[in-house]
Write a protein that holds these residues in place. Sequence first.
Motif, PDB file in Angstrom:
ATOM      1  N   GLU A  29       4.241   3.807  -7.136  1.00 55.95           N
ATOM      2  CA  GLU A  29       3.334   4.886  -7.528  1.00 55.95           C
ATOM      3  C   GLU A  29       1.882   4.431  -7.489  1.00 55.95           C
ATOM      4  OE1 GLU A  29       4.530   6.254 -11.398  1.00 55.95           O
ATOM      5  OE2 GLU A  29       6.450   7.021 -10.657  1.00 55.95           O
ATOM      6  N   SER A  30       1.627   3.160  -7.817  1.00 47.15           N
ATOM      7  CA  SER A  30       0.265   2.635  -7.880  1.00 47.15           C
ATOM      8  C   SER A  30      -0.295   2.270  -6.503  1.00 47.15           C
ATOM      9  CB  SER A  30       0.214   1.399  -8.772  1.00 47.15           C
ATOM     10  OG  SER A  30       0.595   1.714 -10.087  1.00 47.15           O
ATOM     11  N   ALA A  31       0.591   1.921  -5.590  1.00 44.49           N
ATOM     12  CA  ALA A  31       0.144   1.452  -4.279  1.00 44.49           C
ATOM     13  C   ALA A  31      -0.451   2.601  -3.472  1.00 44.49           C
ATOM     14  CB  ALA A  31       1.314   0.823  -3.526  1.00 44.49           C
ATOM     15  N   GLU A  32      -1.562   2.322  -2.852  1.00 42.24           N
ATOM     16  CA  GLU A  32      -2.179   3.317  -1.973  1.00 42.24           C
ATOM     17  C   GLU A  32      -1.736   3.126  -0.533  1.00 42.24           C
ATOM     18  OE1 GLU A  32      -6.353   2.921  -2.867  1.00 42.24           O
ATOM     19  OE2 GLU A  32      -6.193   4.397  -4.476  1.00 42.24           O
ATOM     20  N   ASP A  33      -1.355   1.895  -0.193  1.00 41.36           N
ATOM     21  CA  ASP A  33      -0.931   1.603   1.170  1.00 41.36           C
ATOM     22  C   ASP A  33       0.509   2.056   1.372  1.00 41.36           C
ATOM     23  OD1 ASP A  33      -3.410   0.371   1.555  1.00 41.36           O
ATOM     24  OD2 ASP A  33      -2.630  -1.585   0.955  1.00 41.36           O
ATOM     25  N   GLU A  34       0.741   2.802   2.441  1.00 39.62           N
ATOM     26  CA  GLU A  34       2.070   3.358   2.698  1.00 39.62           C
ATOM     27  C   GLU A  34       3.126   2.277   2.887  1.00 39.62           C
ATOM     28  OE1 GLU A  34       3.133   6.512   2.337  1.00 39.62           O
ATOM     29  OE2 GLU A  34       1.089   6.858   1.605  1.00 39.62           O
ATOM     30  N   LYS A  37       4.112   1.227  -0.581  1.00 39.90           N
ATOM     31  CA  LYS A  37       4.894   2.301  -1.220  1.00 39.90           C
ATOM     32  C   LYS A  37       6.340   2.250  -0.742  1.00 39.90           C
ATOM     33  CE  LYS A  37       1.596   5.945  -2.228  1.00 39.90           C
ATOM     34  NZ  LYS A  37       1.762   5.956  -3.655  1.00 39.90           N
ATOM     35  N   ALA A  38       6.524   2.171   0.568  1.00 39.86           N
ATOM     36  CA  ALA A  38       7.875   2.149   1.147  1.00 39.86           C
ATOM     37  C   ALA A  38       8.644   0.902   0.690  1.00 39.86           C
ATOM     38  CB  ALA A  38       7.799   2.204   2.668  1.00 39.86           C
ATOM     39  N   LEU A  39       7.988  -0.249   0.729  1.00 42.91           N
ATOM     40  CA  LEU A  39       8.629  -1.500   0.315  1.00 42.91           C
ATOM     41  C   LEU A  39       9.048  -1.429  -1.148  1.00 42.91           C
ATOM     42  CD1 LEU A  39       9.438  -4.490   0.642  1.00 42.91           C
ATOM     43  CD2 LEU A  39       7.038  -5.066   0.143  1.00 42.91           C
ATOM     44  N   PHE A  40       8.139  -1.012  -2.012  1.00 40.17           N
ATOM     45  CA  PHE A  40       8.436  -0.976  -3.438  1.00 40.17           C
ATOM     46  C   PHE A  40       9.491   0.077  -3.764  1.00 40.17           C
ATOM     47  CE2 PHE A  40       3.908  -2.685  -4.357  1.00 40.17           C
ATOM     48  CZ  PHE A  40       4.321  -3.971  -4.105  1.00 40.17           C
ATOM     49  N   ASN A  41       9.479   1.205  -3.087  1.00 42.20           N
ATOM     50  CA  ASN A  41      10.528   2.210  -3.316  1.00 42.20           C
ATOM     51  C   ASN A  41      11.892   1.672  -2.897  1.00 42.20           C
ATOM     52  OD1 ASN A  41       9.276   4.474  -4.563  1.00 42.20           O
ATOM     53  ND2 ASN A  41       8.338   5.030  -2.619  1.00 42.20           N
ATOM     54  N   ASP A  42      11.944   0.953  -1.774  1.00 41.61           N
ATOM     55  CA  ASP A  42      13.197   0.353  -1.317  1.00 41.61           C
ATOM     56  C   ASP A  42      13.704  -0.682  -2.325  1.00 41.61           C
ATOM     57  OD1 ASP A  42      15.302  -0.283   0.652  1.00 41.61           O
ATOM     58  OD2 ASP A  42      14.193  -2.172   0.886  1.00 41.61           O
ATOM     59  N   LEU A  87      -8.426  -2.449 -11.478  1.00 44.81           N
ATOM     60  CA  LEU A  87      -8.822  -3.052 -10.204  1.00 44.81           C
ATOM     61  C   LEU A  87      -8.795  -2.061  -9.038  1.00 44.81           C
ATOM     62  CD1 LEU A  87      -6.962  -6.458 -10.579  1.00 44.81           C
ATOM     63  CD2 LEU A  87      -9.373  -5.958 -10.991  1.00 44.81           C
ATOM     64  N   GLY A  88      -8.641  -0.790  -9.344  1.00 44.08           N
ATOM     65  CA  GLY A  88      -8.692   0.215  -8.280  1.00 44.08           C
ATOM     66  C   GLY A  88      -7.549   0.111  -7.299  1.00 44.08           C
TER      67      GLY A  88
END
Length: 147
Positions: A29-34, A37-42, A87-88
């Motif tokens: 949810e925090s990651a802006e880079d797709e 996002k995909a890695l963390f969701n997996d 840290l944005g």
Amino acid sequence: MEKDEIVDTLNELIRIVEDSHEGYRQAAESAEDEDLKALFNDLAAQRGAIVREIQRLVAEQGGAPDMGGTMFGGAHRFFLELKSTVLGHDRAAIITEVERGESECLRRYDEAMAKELPLPITAVIAQHLDRIRVDRDRMAALRGVVA
């Protein structure tokens, strides 16, 4: 080893892996880079599957599986959220915090492996340990690329 001690050990693993599951979910949810996002969701989905597998092992031992995380995990998730906000959504900071959480998870798995658990349970835990170690090393490699 007594069944109660086996159940307690497995429930401790449930709690730390649930922390990892929630940590990855929040990192996604925090990651802006797709790609992150995909890695963390997996990885969150993988951790959810590990939690369910350990819950099944607890039930097979006649115990009641834990459903939540640890106090450490709550603090870890809060820190991850705070850090990403301050840290944005800094990619390196998020990866570093996820890697730290996985290192704690590995420490708890190593403690469980040092106990005299039944062989079928030890085999499952060893598979989880290998998976978590690969994922932690993957975070370290990502951190190295970002840094």
